[in-house]
Design a protein around this motif. Sequence first.
Motif, PDB file in Angstrom:
ATOM      1  N   MET A  61       0.896  -1.255  -0.033  1.00 37.08           N
ATOM      2  CA  MET A  61       0.103   0.071  -0.075  1.00 37.08           C
ATOM      3  C   MET A  61       0.993   1.345  -0.098  1.00 37.08           C
ATOM      4  N   PRO A  62       0.488   2.226  -0.619  1.00 41.31           N
ATOM      5  CA  PRO A  62       1.027   3.497  -0.631  1.00 41.31           C
ATOM      6  C   PRO A  62       0.946   4.272   0.735  1.00 41.31           C
ATOM      7  N   ILE A  63       2.091   4.643   1.293  1.00 39.78           N
ATOM      8  CA  ILE A  63       2.014   5.277   2.721  1.00 39.78           C
ATOM      9  C   ILE A  63       2.234   6.679   2.702  1.00 39.78           C
ATOM     10  N   SER A  64       2.269   7.648   1.733  1.00 39.58           N
ATOM     11  CA  SER A  64       2.727   8.865   1.829  1.00 39.58           C
ATOM     12  C   SER A  64       1.973   9.287   0.458  1.00 39.58           C
ATOM     13  N   GLY A  65       1.323  10.793   0.594  1.00 38.31           N
ATOM     14  CA  GLY A  65       0.731  11.564  -0.268  1.00 38.31           C
ATOM     15  C   GLY A  65      -0.877  11.112  -0.824  1.00 38.31           C
ATOM     16  N   MET A  66      -1.166  11.766  -1.916  1.00 35.45           N
ATOM     17  CA  MET A  66      -2.610  11.604  -2.246  1.00 35.45           C
ATOM     18  C   MET A  66      -2.615  10.935  -3.606  1.00 35.45           C
ATOM     19  N   TYR A  67      -1.398  11.181  -4.196  1.00 31.83           N
ATOM     20  CA  TYR A  67      -1.582  10.783  -5.577  1.00 31.83           C
ATOM     21  C   TYR A  67      -0.081  10.115  -6.064  1.00 31.83           C
ATOM     22  N   ASP A  68       0.096   9.069  -6.961  1.00 33.10           N
ATOM     23  CA  ASP A  68       1.179   8.560  -7.448  1.00 33.10           C
ATOM     24  C   ASP A  68       1.832   9.432  -8.621  1.00 33.10           C
TER      25      ASP A  68
ATOM     26  N   VAL B  33      -6.459   8.008  -5.950  1.00 35.57           N
ATOM     27  CA  VAL B  33      -6.810   8.535  -4.670  1.00 35.57           C
ATOM     28  C   VAL B  33      -7.249   7.440  -3.748  1.00 35.57           C
ATOM     29  N   LEU B  34      -8.250   6.825  -4.261  1.00 35.69           N
ATOM     30  CA  LEU B  34      -8.692   5.799  -3.131  1.00 35.69           C
ATOM     31  C   LEU B  34      -7.671   4.563  -2.618  1.00 35.69           C
ATOM     32  N   HIS B  35      -6.463   4.379  -3.375  1.00 38.44           N
ATOM     33  CA  HIS B  35      -5.554   3.567  -3.033  1.00 38.44           C
ATOM     34  C   HIS B  35      -4.922   4.143  -1.806  1.00 38.44           C
ATOM     35  N   HIS B  36      -4.580   5.420  -2.237  1.00 42.69           N
ATOM     36  CA  HIS B  36      -3.626   6.277  -1.195  1.00 42.69           C
ATOM     37  C   HIS B  36      -4.504   6.524   0.124  1.00 42.69           C
ATOM     38  N   LEU B  37      -6.044   6.577  -0.043  1.00 39.09           N
ATOM     39  CA  LEU B  37      -6.597   6.984   0.913  1.00 39.09           C
ATOM     40  C   LEU B  37      -6.860   5.760   2.090  1.00 39.09           C
ATOM     41  N   VAL B  38      -6.711   4.638   1.612  1.00 34.07           N
ATOM     42  CA  VAL B  38      -6.878   3.379   2.425  1.00 34.07           C
ATOM     43  C   VAL B  38      -6.271   3.477   3.995  1.00 34.07           C
ATOM     44  N   LEU B  39      -5.003   3.625   3.932  1.00 38.03           N
ATOM     45  CA  LEU B  39      -4.297   3.543   5.187  1.00 38.03           C
ATOM     46  C   LEU B  39      -4.554   4.708   6.007  1.00 38.03           C
ATOM     47  N   PRO B  40      -4.558   5.937   5.660  1.00 39.97           N
ATOM     48  CA  PRO B  40      -5.029   7.146   6.458  1.00 39.97           C
ATOM     49  C   PRO B  40      -6.620   6.969   7.224  1.00 39.97           C
ATOM     50  N   ALA B  41      -7.579   6.733   6.217  1.00 38.13           N
ATOM     51  CA  ALA B  41      -8.825   6.551   6.395  1.00 38.13           C
ATOM     52  C   ALA B  41      -8.958   5.132   7.596  1.00 38.13           C
ATOM     53  N   LEU B  42      -8.471   4.115   7.206  1.00 36.89           N
ATOM     54  CA  LEU B  42      -8.243   2.988   8.231  1.00 36.89           C
ATOM     55  C   LEU B  42      -7.642   3.423   9.592  1.00 36.89           C
ATOM     56  N   THR B  43      -6.461   4.271   9.710  1.00 39.23           N
ATOM     57  CA  THR B  43      -6.034   4.786  10.860  1.00 39.23           C
ATOM     58  C   THR B  43      -6.974   5.414  11.712  1.00 39.23           C
ATOM     59  N   LEU B  44      -7.699   6.451  11.056  1.00 39.38           N
ATOM     60  CA  LEU B  44      -8.884   7.151  11.727  1.00 39.38           C
ATOM     61  C   LEU B  44     -10.033   6.213  12.263  1.00 39.38           C
ATOM     62  N   THR B  45     -10.307   5.372  11.441  1.00 45.48           N
ATOM     63  CA  THR B  45     -11.517   4.379  11.417  1.00 45.48           C
ATOM     64  C   THR B  45     -11.252   3.682  12.780  1.00 45.48           C
TER      65      THR B  45
ATOM     66  N   ALA C 102      -3.329  11.878 -15.022  1.00 45.99           N
ATOM     67  CA  ALA C 102      -4.662  10.816 -14.916  1.00 45.99           C
ATOM     68  C   ALA C 102      -5.863  11.505 -14.775  1.00 45.99           C
ATOM     69  N   THR C 103      -6.828  10.976 -15.342  1.00 50.04           N
ATOM     70  CA  THR C 103      -8.398  11.623 -15.066  1.00 50.04           C
ATOM     71  C   THR C 103      -9.063  10.352 -15.266  1.00 50.04           C
ATOM     72  N   GLY C 104     -10.421  10.707 -14.689  1.00 52.11           N
ATOM     73  CA  GLY C 104     -11.234   9.680 -14.577  1.00 52.11           C
ATOM     74  C   GLY C 104     -11.278   8.706 -13.587  1.00 52.11           C
ATOM     75  N   TRP C 105     -11.665   7.256 -13.988  1.00 50.27           N
ATOM     76  CA  TRP C 105     -11.417   6.139 -13.033  1.00 50.27           C
ATOM     77  C   TRP C 105      -9.897   6.050 -12.709  1.00 50.27           C
ATOM     78  N   ALA C 106      -9.096   6.255 -13.469  1.00 50.42           N
ATOM     79  CA  ALA C 106      -7.638   5.881 -13.198  1.00 50.42           C
ATOM     80  C   ALA C 106      -7.245   6.856 -11.944  1.00 50.42           C
ATOM     81  N   ALA C 107      -7.553   8.326 -12.072  1.00 55.22           N
ATOM     82  CA  ALA C 107      -7.316   9.122 -11.079  1.00 55.22           C
ATOM     83  C   ALA C 107      -7.959   8.829  -9.726  1.00 55.22           C
ATOM     84  N   ALA C 108      -9.145   8.404  -9.755  1.00 53.91           N
ATOM     85  CA  ALA C 108     -10.140   8.002  -8.672  1.00 53.91           C
ATOM     86  C   ALA C 108      -9.611   7.032  -7.780  1.00 53.91           C
ATOM     87  N   LEU C 109      -9.180   5.953  -8.575  1.00 50.95           N
ATOM     88  CA  LEU C 109      -8.730   4.809  -8.239  1.00 50.95           C
ATOM     89  C   LEU C 109      -7.265   4.944  -7.401  1.00 50.95           C
TER      90      LEU C 109
END
Length: 308
Positions: free
Chosen positions: A149-156, A171-183, A162-169
């Motif tokens: 998993m990526p451990i830093s930043g919001m984008y690769d 962001v979601l990939h980078h969101l997993v660990l920060p969101a999991l920590t708060l969750t 990148a745009t569309g689904w590639a950009a959204a995925l």
Amino acid sequence: MVAVLAINFSLIHAAPGDPASVIAGEMGGGDQAVIDSIKKAYGLDKPLHEQFITYLGKSVRGDLGMSYTYNKPVSSLIAERIGPTILLVLTALLVAIAVGTLLGVFASLKPKSFSSAVVTVFSLAGLAMPVFWTGILLVILFGKVWPVMPISGMYDVRNYGATGWAAALDVLHHLVLPALTLTLVYLAQYSRLARASMLEVLGSDYVRTARAKGLNGAVVVFKHALRNALMPIVTIAGLQFGNLISGAVLVETVFSWPGLGTLALDAILGRDYPTLLGVLTFSSLFVITANLLTDLSYRWIDPRLRAQ
């Protein structure tokens, strides 16, 4: 909001440190004359009460001042950073409420079972873990031990542009660990609260009546009992919105998430008063809005309130 502005303004200016000296240091240093000119340029040479009146007058018109560090309007800085913070906080809040409530309901159905004890132990462990410590452990686990998993930043950087689904995925990939920590921290609270609330509701007369009528067990639990048990959960969710914002400051720092948290930390280190006050003002507005939405949601959850 006026009271919040007054308290924050007073506390920030009472803290040690001089922004003029910090700005002069970043410029390569300067004598007292240079520092005095910087103070005059930013209005820091005026008495504190005059500075507050000026700031309050501009704030009610939407002008949060200029950042000392970035030399940009604070409102534009917040507009750039507010999206990532809202994404992080709302994701963590919704997942914590949904999963925590389901765990609490599951534990309440058999309160003396082994599974209920596991949920209780998990909840206590989650409550005992500081949010920054949890984040550091996840960084070590998914950054070194099992680097998936990526451990830093919001984008690769490799997906720049990148745009569309590639950009959204991405962001979601980078969101997993920060969101999991708060969750993980707040999920524990909701599971314990849901368990206690459901145990109280399941022992009420109308639940026994529904079961005596031969209603399906799932209908009794999720339609009749859970809806009434949600009231304290919704209340705590509204009250904890401010805690989520403060927790996001630490999480964003650990994971270099480009939100209001990292902006606030940079403002603290640089004695950037307008930026820090702007972040605190928006955080306070979040809390006030969350409490208002909590009050309004009671009418949707409890039909008795709509009837009144």
